[in-house]
Design a protein around this motif. Structure first.
Motif, PDB file in Angstrom:
ATOM      1  N   GLU A   1      -7.788 -13.021   4.088  1.00  0.00           N
ATOM      2  CA  GLU A   1      -6.935 -12.500   3.018  1.00  0.00           C
ATOM      3  C   GLU A   1      -7.084 -13.277   1.712  1.00  0.00           C
ATOM      4  OE1 GLU A   1      -2.813 -11.926   3.909  1.00  0.00           O
ATOM      5  OE2 GLU A   1      -3.261  -9.938   4.719  1.00  0.00           O
ATOM      6  N   TRP A   2      -7.910 -14.309   1.692  1.00  0.00           N
ATOM      7  CA  TRP A   2      -7.989 -15.186   0.533  1.00  0.00           C
ATOM      8  C   TRP A   2      -8.252 -14.438  -0.778  1.00  0.00           C
ATOM      9  CZ3 TRP A   2     -11.424 -16.699  -3.255  1.00  0.00           C
ATOM     10  CH2 TRP A   2     -11.106 -17.861  -3.953  1.00  0.00           C
ATOM     11  N   PRO A   3      -9.214 -13.498  -0.848  1.00  0.00           N
ATOM     12  CA  PRO A   3      -9.459 -12.816  -2.129  1.00  0.00           C
ATOM     13  C   PRO A   3      -8.226 -12.086  -2.658  1.00  0.00           C
ATOM     14  CG  PRO A   3     -11.271 -12.423  -0.621  1.00  0.00           C
ATOM     15  CD  PRO A   3     -10.187 -13.061   0.188  1.00  0.00           C
ATOM     16  N   MET A   4      -7.549 -11.346  -1.786  1.00  0.00           N
ATOM     17  CA  MET A   4      -6.357 -10.608  -2.206  1.00  0.00           C
ATOM     18  C   MET A   4      -5.220 -11.562  -2.565  1.00  0.00           C
ATOM     19  SD  MET A   4      -7.052  -7.383  -2.194  1.00  0.00           S
ATOM     20  CE  MET A   4      -5.515  -6.504  -2.049  1.00  0.00           C
TER      21      MET A   4
ATOM     22  N   THR B   1      -4.963 -13.602  17.997  1.00  0.00           N
ATOM     23  CA  THR B   1      -6.419 -13.740  17.926  1.00  0.00           C
ATOM     24  C   THR B   1      -6.880 -14.002  16.501  1.00  0.00           C
ATOM     25  OG1 THR B   1      -6.693 -12.260  19.828  1.00  0.00           O
ATOM     26  CG2 THR B   1      -8.617 -12.607  18.426  1.00  0.00           C
ATOM     27  N   ALA B   2      -6.256 -13.321  15.536  1.00  0.00           N
ATOM     28  CA  ALA B   2      -6.690 -13.422  14.135  1.00  0.00           C
ATOM     29  C   ALA B   2      -6.147 -14.647  13.419  1.00  0.00           C
ATOM     30  CB  ALA B   2      -6.256 -12.177  13.378  1.00  0.00           C
ATOM     31  N   SER B   3      -5.258 -15.401  14.052  1.00  0.00           N
ATOM     32  CA  SER B   3      -4.530 -16.457  13.347  1.00  0.00           C
ATOM     33  C   SER B   3      -5.434 -17.517  12.715  1.00  0.00           C
ATOM     34  CB  SER B   3      -3.537 -17.136  14.294  1.00  0.00           C
ATOM     35  OG  SER B   3      -4.218 -17.742  15.382  1.00  0.00           O
TER      36      SER B   3
ATOM     37  N   MET C   1       0.405 -17.773  14.920  1.00  0.00           N
ATOM     38  CA  MET C   1       0.650 -17.741  13.478  1.00  0.00           C
ATOM     39  C   MET C   1       1.746 -18.747  13.109  1.00  0.00           C
ATOM     40  SD  MET C   1      -1.358 -15.217  12.172  1.00  0.00           S
ATOM     41  CE  MET C   1      -0.727 -14.137  10.904  1.00  0.00           C
ATOM     42  N   LEU C   2       2.790 -18.809  13.923  1.00  0.00           N
ATOM     43  CA  LEU C   2       3.898 -19.718  13.646  1.00  0.00           C
ATOM     44  C   LEU C   2       3.467 -21.181  13.670  1.00  0.00           C
ATOM     45  CD1 LEU C   2       6.980 -18.230  15.531  1.00  0.00           C
ATOM     46  CD2 LEU C   2       6.797 -18.665  13.087  1.00  0.00           C
TER      47      LEU C   2
ATOM     48  N   THR D   1       1.367 -17.156   8.710  1.00  0.00           N
ATOM     49  CA  THR D   1       0.823 -18.511   8.571  1.00  0.00           C
ATOM     50  C   THR D   1       1.565 -19.324   7.516  1.00  0.00           C
ATOM     51  OG1 THR D   1      -0.839 -17.703   7.002  1.00  0.00           O
ATOM     52  CG2 THR D   1      -1.479 -17.812   9.333  1.00  0.00           C
ATOM     53  N   GLY D   2       2.653 -18.790   6.998  1.00  0.00           N
ATOM     54  CA  GLY D   2       3.489 -19.550   6.073  1.00  0.00           C
ATOM     55  C   GLY D   2       3.153 -19.384   4.604  1.00  0.00           C
TER      56      GLY D   2
END
Length: 212
Positions: free
Chosen positions: A26-29, A17-19, A79-80, A57-58
């Motif tokens: 997560e971009w900021p971290m 669901t979150a993919s 994700m894959l 997501t690689g």
């Protein structure tokens, strides 16, 4: 020991669901810390035969050394799909990505020289079972390289993380109060190095070896 199917499916659905928003979330971290930590970790990987757990997501693909032959797995097919899009043509000859559960690996014993996982064992339903499986498929003398976030060693922060762990896991599939160094040792690995990466001892780089 078999994995808990219900918990594993729960985690799989959360990540599927979150993919589509995972990278944005997560971009900021990633910009602040994760990118530099990933780069430093992969510089320590020699292979030649490497297993990456939780490809996601690689995000590690840009840092894979050219000299290694890598098999990457993830529980989430969505994700894959994103990870596979990032592979350059020349990488496809030495990188294989496939859907698989780390708690039940479809590889023979003593198969890989090294294993890498970044921010993965916070979400594996049974992390010790997963780490035991990783130990099984690693050659004697082979290394485990981890980047992980875990329960703070600060008593106040640690207690707060314990209280928030359940609700956050329900929403995201992630546990924030895992004690991953202890889990690595409980699975039978010999821990060689633990490096604190931030204040509060939440983010760590862990290196362990299969001693027999």
């Amino acid at each position: 020991m078999k994995p808990d199917t219900q918990q594993t499916q729960f985690t799989k659905k959360r990540y599927d669901t979150a993919s589509t928003i995972y990278n944005l979330f997560e971009w900021p971290m990633e910009q602040l810390w994760y990118k530099k930590w990933r780069k430093k970790l992969w510089r320590r990987v020699n292979g030649p035969k490497v297993l990456e757990i939780g490809v996601g997501t690689g995000k590690n693909i840009p840092y894979h050394p050219d000299k290694i032959k890598l098999t990457g797995i993830d529980l989430s097919p969505n994700m894959l799909k994103q990870a596979k899009r990032l592979l350059a043509e020349e990488q496809k000859e030495r990188v294989t990505l496939q859907e698989m559960d780390v708690q039940e690996l479809d590889f023979p014993d003593n198969h890989f020289d090294e294993v890498v996982a970044t921010f993965v064992f916070c979400s594996v339903p049974d992390p010790v079972l997963g780490l035991k499986e990783v130990l099984r498929v690693t050659k004697p003398g082979g290394k485990l390289h981890l980047l992980e976030h875990m329960r703070s060693g600060n008593p106040l922060f640690g207690a707060a993380m314990d209280k928030l762990d359940g609700p956050i896991h329900y929403m995201s599939g992630v546990h924030i109060a895992r004690q991953t160094v202890e889990n690595v040792e409980a699975a039978g690995w010999k821990v060689e190095q633990v490096k604190n990466l931030t204040m509060g001892e939440i983010f760590k780089r862990i290196e362990a070896v299969k001693s027999h």
